[in-house]
Design a protein around this motif. Structure first.
Motif, PDB file in Angstrom:
ATOM      1  N   ALA A  62      37.108  25.663 -39.008  1.00 28.09           N
ATOM      2  CA  ALA A  62      38.278  26.383 -38.358  1.00 28.09           C
ATOM      3  C   ALA A  62      39.105  26.979 -39.487  1.00 28.09           C
ATOM      4  CB  ALA A  62      38.882  25.461 -37.481  1.00 28.09           C
ATOM      5  N   ALA A  63      39.193  26.324 -40.579  1.00 22.23           N
ATOM      6  CA  ALA A  63      40.217  26.916 -41.696  1.00 22.23           C
ATOM      7  C   ALA A  63      39.514  28.215 -42.193  1.00 22.23           C
ATOM      8  CB  ALA A  63      40.308  25.815 -42.540  1.00 22.23           C
ATOM      9  N   ARG A  64      38.213  28.397 -42.219  1.00 24.87           N
ATOM     10  CA  ARG A  64      37.411  29.677 -42.668  1.00 24.87           C
ATOM     11  C   ARG A  64      37.071  30.470 -42.024  1.00 24.87           C
ATOM     12  NH1 ARG A  64      33.027  28.654 -44.135  1.00 24.87           N
ATOM     13  NH2 ARG A  64      32.480  26.451 -43.588  1.00 24.87           N
ATOM     14  N   ARG A  65      36.689  30.303 -40.633  1.00 30.33           N
ATOM     15  CA  ARG A  65      36.172  31.196 -39.626  1.00 30.33           C
ATOM     16  C   ARG A  65      37.012  30.988 -38.122  1.00 30.33           C
ATOM     17  NH1 ARG A  65      31.164  32.604 -40.679  1.00 30.33           N
ATOM     18  NH2 ARG A  65      31.619  34.069 -39.440  1.00 30.33           N
ATOM     19  N   GLY A  66      38.023  30.140 -37.878  1.00 30.54           N
ATOM     20  CA  GLY A  66      38.448  30.158 -36.832  1.00 30.54           C
ATOM     21  C   GLY A  66      37.960  29.266 -35.704  1.00 30.54           C
ATOM     22  N   LYS A  67      38.813  28.869 -34.756  1.00 31.85           N
ATOM     23  CA  LYS A  67      38.374  27.728 -33.987  1.00 31.85           C
ATOM     24  C   LYS A  67      37.500  28.155 -33.162  1.00 31.85           C
ATOM     25  CE  LYS A  67      43.372  25.990 -33.968  1.00 31.85           C
ATOM     26  NZ  LYS A  67      44.727  25.751 -33.188  1.00 31.85           N
ATOM     27  N   LYS A  68      37.234  29.287 -32.538  1.00 28.48           N
ATOM     28  CA  LYS A  68      36.116  29.425 -31.612  1.00 28.48           C
ATOM     29  C   LYS A  68      34.706  29.227 -32.629  1.00 28.48           C
ATOM     30  CE  LYS A  68      38.473  32.509 -28.580  1.00 28.48           C
ATOM     31  NZ  LYS A  68      38.441  33.881 -28.162  1.00 28.48           N
ATOM     32  N   ARG A  69      34.695  29.880 -33.770  1.00 27.76           N
ATOM     33  CA  ARG A  69      33.493  29.656 -34.404  1.00 27.76           C
ATOM     34  C   ARG A  69      33.399  28.067 -34.839  1.00 27.76           C
ATOM     35  NH1 ARG A  69      34.836  34.911 -36.380  1.00 27.76           N
ATOM     36  NH2 ARG A  69      33.014  36.433 -35.889  1.00 27.76           N
ATOM     37  N   ALA A  70      34.219  27.464 -34.920  1.00 22.36           N
ATOM     38  CA  ALA A  70      34.237  26.138 -35.523  1.00 22.36           C
ATOM     39  C   ALA A  70      33.583  25.300 -34.322  1.00 22.36           C
ATOM     40  CB  ALA A  70      35.592  25.312 -35.859  1.00 22.36           C
ATOM     41  N   ALA A  71      34.319  25.750 -33.090  1.00 24.69           N
ATOM     42  CA  ALA A  71      33.791  24.904 -31.778  1.00 24.69           C
ATOM     43  C   ALA A  71      32.127  25.032 -31.586  1.00 24.69           C
ATOM     44  CB  ALA A  71      34.609  25.282 -30.704  1.00 24.69           C
ATOM     45  N   VAL A  72      31.739  26.257 -31.591  1.00 26.93           N
ATOM     46  CA  VAL A  72      30.310  26.360 -31.544  1.00 26.93           C
ATOM     47  C   VAL A  72      29.571  25.693 -32.636  1.00 26.93           C
ATOM     48  CG1 VAL A  72      28.804  28.185 -31.359  1.00 26.93           C
ATOM     49  CG2 VAL A  72      30.940  28.627 -30.293  1.00 26.93           C
ATOM     50  N   ALA A  73      30.009  25.695 -33.596  1.00 28.80           N
ATOM     51  CA  ALA A  73      29.261  24.950 -35.058  1.00 28.80           C
ATOM     52  C   ALA A  73      29.381  23.528 -34.657  1.00 28.80           C
ATOM     53  CB  ALA A  73      29.847  25.492 -36.347  1.00 28.80           C
ATOM     54  N   THR A  74      30.372  23.013 -34.268  1.00 27.97           N
ATOM     55  CA  THR A  74      30.611  21.413 -33.937  1.00 27.97           C
ATOM     56  C   THR A  74      29.631  21.128 -32.601  1.00 27.97           C
ATOM     57  OG1 THR A  74      32.583  21.543 -34.762  1.00 27.97           O
ATOM     58  CG2 THR A  74      31.877  19.697 -33.508  1.00 27.97           C
ATOM     59  N   ALA A  75      29.423  22.235 -31.615  1.00 26.61           N
ATOM     60  CA  ALA A  75      28.700  21.892 -30.698  1.00 26.61           C
ATOM     61  C   ALA A  75      27.174  21.841 -30.989  1.00 26.61           C
ATOM     62  CB  ALA A  75      28.986  22.989 -29.583  1.00 26.61           C
ATOM     63  N   HIS A  76      27.052  22.643 -31.785  1.00 25.50           N
ATOM     64  CA  HIS A  76      25.531  22.439 -32.563  1.00 25.50           C
ATOM     65  C   HIS A  76      25.219  21.321 -33.188  1.00 25.50           C
ATOM     66  CE1 HIS A  76      22.417  23.939 -35.846  1.00 25.50           C
ATOM     67  NE2 HIS A  76      21.780  23.614 -34.829  1.00 25.50           N
ATOM     68  N   THR A  77      26.234  20.734 -33.815  1.00 27.24           N
ATOM     69  CA  THR A  77      25.862  19.435 -34.775  1.00 27.24           C
ATOM     70  C   THR A  77      25.905  18.263 -33.391  1.00 27.24           C
ATOM     71  OG1 THR A  77      27.229  20.320 -36.396  1.00 27.24           O
ATOM     72  CG2 THR A  77      26.941  18.059 -36.301  1.00 27.24           C
ATOM     73  N   ILE A  78      26.570  18.290 -32.388  1.00 29.71           N
ATOM     74  CA  ILE A  78      26.619  17.506 -31.421  1.00 29.71           C
ATOM     75  C   ILE A  78      25.205  17.553 -30.802  1.00 29.71           C
ATOM     76  CG2 ILE A  78      27.344  16.672 -29.153  1.00 29.71           C
ATOM     77  CD1 ILE A  78      30.279  17.499 -30.149  1.00 29.71           C
ATOM     78  N   LEU A  79      24.751  18.634 -30.599  1.00 30.44           N
ATOM     79  CA  LEU A  79      23.293  18.852 -29.677  1.00 30.44           C
ATOM     80  C   LEU A  79      22.216  18.070 -30.783  1.00 30.44           C
ATOM     81  CD1 LEU A  79      21.789  19.793 -27.499  1.00 30.44           C
ATOM     82  CD2 LEU A  79      21.555  21.974 -28.613  1.00 30.44           C
ATOM     83  N   VAL A  80      22.315  18.431 -31.900  1.00 32.07           N
ATOM     84  CA  VAL A  80      21.448  17.952 -33.119  1.00 32.07           C
ATOM     85  C   VAL A  80      21.469  16.449 -32.924  1.00 32.07           C
ATOM     86  CG1 VAL A  80      20.806  17.701 -35.397  1.00 32.07           C
ATOM     87  CG2 VAL A  80      21.347  19.942 -34.855  1.00 32.07           C
ATOM     88  N   ALA A  81      22.637  15.947 -32.736  1.00 30.21           N
ATOM     89  CA  ALA A  81      22.529  14.587 -32.591  1.00 30.21           C
ATOM     90  C   ALA A  81      22.220  14.022 -31.572  1.00 30.21           C
ATOM     91  CB  ALA A  81      24.343  13.920 -32.879  1.00 30.21           C
ATOM     92  N   VAL A  82      22.357  14.851 -30.286  1.00 28.88           N
ATOM     93  CA  VAL A  82      21.760  14.254 -29.085  1.00 28.88           C
ATOM     94  C   VAL A  82      20.281  14.362 -29.114  1.00 28.88           C
ATOM     95  CG1 VAL A  82      21.159  15.357 -26.803  1.00 28.88           C
ATOM     96  CG2 VAL A  82      23.649  15.232 -27.610  1.00 28.88           C
ATOM     97  N   TYR A  83      19.746  15.064 -29.956  1.00 31.58           N
ATOM     98  CA  TYR A  83      18.275  15.329 -29.850  1.00 31.58           C
ATOM     99  C   TYR A  83      17.756  13.731 -30.740  1.00 31.58           C
ATOM    100  CZ  TYR A  83      13.570  16.651 -31.515  1.00 31.58           C
ATOM    101  OH  TYR A  83      12.297  16.687 -31.735  1.00 31.58           O
ATOM    102  N   TYR A  84      18.519  13.432 -31.638  1.00 31.22           N
ATOM    103  CA  TYR A  84      17.621  12.110 -32.422  1.00 31.22           C
ATOM    104  C   TYR A  84      18.398  11.077 -31.755  1.00 31.22           C
ATOM    105  CZ  TYR A  84      16.705  15.201 -36.252  1.00 31.22           C
ATOM    106  OH  TYR A  84      15.923  16.259 -37.170  1.00 31.22           O
ATOM    107  N   ILE A  85      19.527  11.055 -30.873  1.00 29.02           N
ATOM    108  CA  ILE A  85      19.754   9.863 -30.170  1.00 29.02           C
ATOM    109  C   ILE A  85      18.949   9.606 -28.990  1.00 29.02           C
ATOM    110  CG2 ILE A  85      21.771   8.964 -28.469  1.00 29.02           C
ATOM    111  CD1 ILE A  85      23.785  10.176 -30.423  1.00 29.02           C
ATOM    112  N   LEU A  86      18.445  10.692 -28.427  1.00 27.50           N
ATOM    113  CA  LEU A  86      17.594  10.515 -27.202  1.00 27.50           C
ATOM    114  C   LEU A  86      15.965  10.067 -27.581  1.00 27.50           C
ATOM    115  CD1 LEU A  86      18.953  13.082 -24.761  1.00 27.50           C
ATOM    116  CD2 LEU A  86      19.281  10.735 -24.469  1.00 27.50           C
ATOM    117  N   GLY A  87      15.652  10.864 -28.935  1.00 22.93           N
ATOM    118  CA  GLY A  87      14.518  10.866 -29.065  1.00 22.93           C
ATOM    119  C   GLY A  87      14.258   9.571 -29.956  1.00 22.93           C
TER     120      GLY A  87
END
Length: 408
Positions: free
Chosen positions: A341-366
């Motif tokens: 968010a400090a470099r790219r803004g809050k909206k891009r930070a939210a999408v990037a963090t959502a991507h990280t959460i989805l990767v975590a979801v993949y390994y948690i369920l798998g």
């Protein structure tokens, strides 16, 4: 080209008709093409299924157009392999356009194995999807109704939202009910405040001095009743979702160990992607399907765009909301959010963090494991030397002389 599916059928699906093009072996080099048109009523679709079964058809493909593919899929999924394909992936060469030519083009692509099917869950998963998506639509409608209440208050010169964070909370609801009953005195209305809002009584009295007319009281009364109906419906749908997700309770509990992921978000994730991760070869494939991975557009050696592609809007919305919540936590996900968010803004930070959460979801369920937080200092510790050099340069630019000494 090599023929992958000898007996296949392409369907051009519309609201009232389905045009089917059946391809079957007709000899040593030629293939037989038969085109028929069916209705979309259940009895007509059963005739279509019988016709395909009699011809020995093994694979059927159709475009994912609106919701018209669903009745066809429900009937044919028990008798053959059905591919629902993105229309963008099989656009025909520009030229004459008819329903018959569309069906023939789909069948031609299917027989050579050139179609990539969309992910369609089983019947139980589709039922759960409809429930969670309907609940999300109801929640959005509730938010819209609260905004309409706010508009009515603004039209009556009442600035309740400037003082109270939730105008339909316990305090706000009591004030609105008193306004509908005809109470105009700001001091009396401010006395309905509860909890920490009572500390702002002076501000409340100023915000509640308005000019409310009879038609505005009528609108508030209707809107509050609508809000109550929406709350009751959301609660009813949530009960049905919890009942249908009981077999996946353990998976939902593991997902809720991720910062920002609550019960509703966990239910939405399980409804959209399912508990089985074997259908996705990797976490990158899951992120690409959801439309949360960085885009890739390169031409002449230059990367022109990195925006995300279109994916599942329901899953994306739930994960972005969870990412914004995780951004307020003191975890490595929160640190990840703030660094971007400090470099790219809050909206891009939210999408990037959502991507990280989805990767975590993949390994948690798998792997059937819980989320393990890496700590707030994870990124600094991973790049300790780079962080040290950056901070030293920053201090030197401010006029300081810096010497580094390792602590004992």
């Amino acid at each position: 080209m090599e023929v992958v599916h000898e007996r296949c059928c392409g369907l051009d699906v519309h609201k009232k008709i389905v045009v089917a093009c059946l391809l079957t072996p007709g000899g040593t080099t030629r293939r037989t093409t038969e085109v028929r048109t069916f209705g979309t009523m259940t009895r007509d679709l059963l005739h279509l299924a019988d016709w395909l079964a009699a011809a020995g058809c093994t694979h059927v493909a159709m475009e994912s157009t609106g919701s018209y593919w669903k009745p066809v899929y429900n009937i044919l999924e028990a008798t053959c392999t059905v591919l629902v394909v993105n229309a963008q992936h099989m656009k025909a060469v520009p030229g004459r356009k008819t329903d018959v030519k569309d069906a023939e083009w789909i069948a031609d692509l299917l027989q050579h194995g050139l179609l990539r099917p969309s992910f369609i869950p089983d019947r139980a998963g589709r039922d759960l999807r409809e429930l969670t998506r309907y609940r999300m639509s109801l929640v959005r409608e509730r938010t819209a109704e609260v905004n309409r209440i706010q508009k009515v208050l603004e039209g009556a010169n009442i600035k309740l939202a400037s003082v109270a964070s939730n105008i339909v909370g316990v305090s706000g609801r009591a004030m609105l009910t008193a306004m509908i009953a005809g109470v105009d005195q700001a001091a009396v209305l401010a006395d309905f405040a509860r909890g920490r809002l009572r500390e702002k009584r002076d501000l409340l009295e100023g915000a509640l001095e308005g000019r409310m007319n009879q038609h505005q009281r009528f609108l508030l009364n209707v809107q509050l009743h609508h809000l109550d109906d929406l709350d009751a419906t959301i609660a009813q749908v949530s009960e049905e979702i919890e009942l249908r997700q009981r077999p996946f309770t353990e998976a939902a509990v593991r997902l809720m160990t991720i910062p920002g992921v609550g019960p509703r978000t966990a239910q939405t994730i399980l409804a959209e992607v399912g508990p089985d991760m074997s259908r996705f070869p990797s976490a990158g494939h899951l992120s690409s399907w959801a439309g949360l991975c960085p885009g890739h557009h390169e031409s002449a050696g230059k990367r022109t765009s990195g925006r995300t592609r279109k994916g599942s809007p329901w899953l994306r919305g739930a994960l972005v909301e969870a990412a914004q919540s995780a951004g307020r936590s003191k975890t490595h996900l929160g640190e990840h959010y703030h660094r971007i968010a400090a470099r790219r803004g809050k909206k891009r930070a939210a999408v990037a963090t959502a991507h990280t959460i989805l990767v975590a979801v993949y390994y948690i369920l798998g792997r059937e494991q819980v989320f393990e937080d890496l700590g707030v200092n994870y990124f600094d510790e991973r790049r300790s030397q780079r962080t040290t050099r950056r901070l030293v340069r920053r201090l030197e630019s401010l006029g300081y002389t810096v010497s580094i000494e390792t602590a004992a």
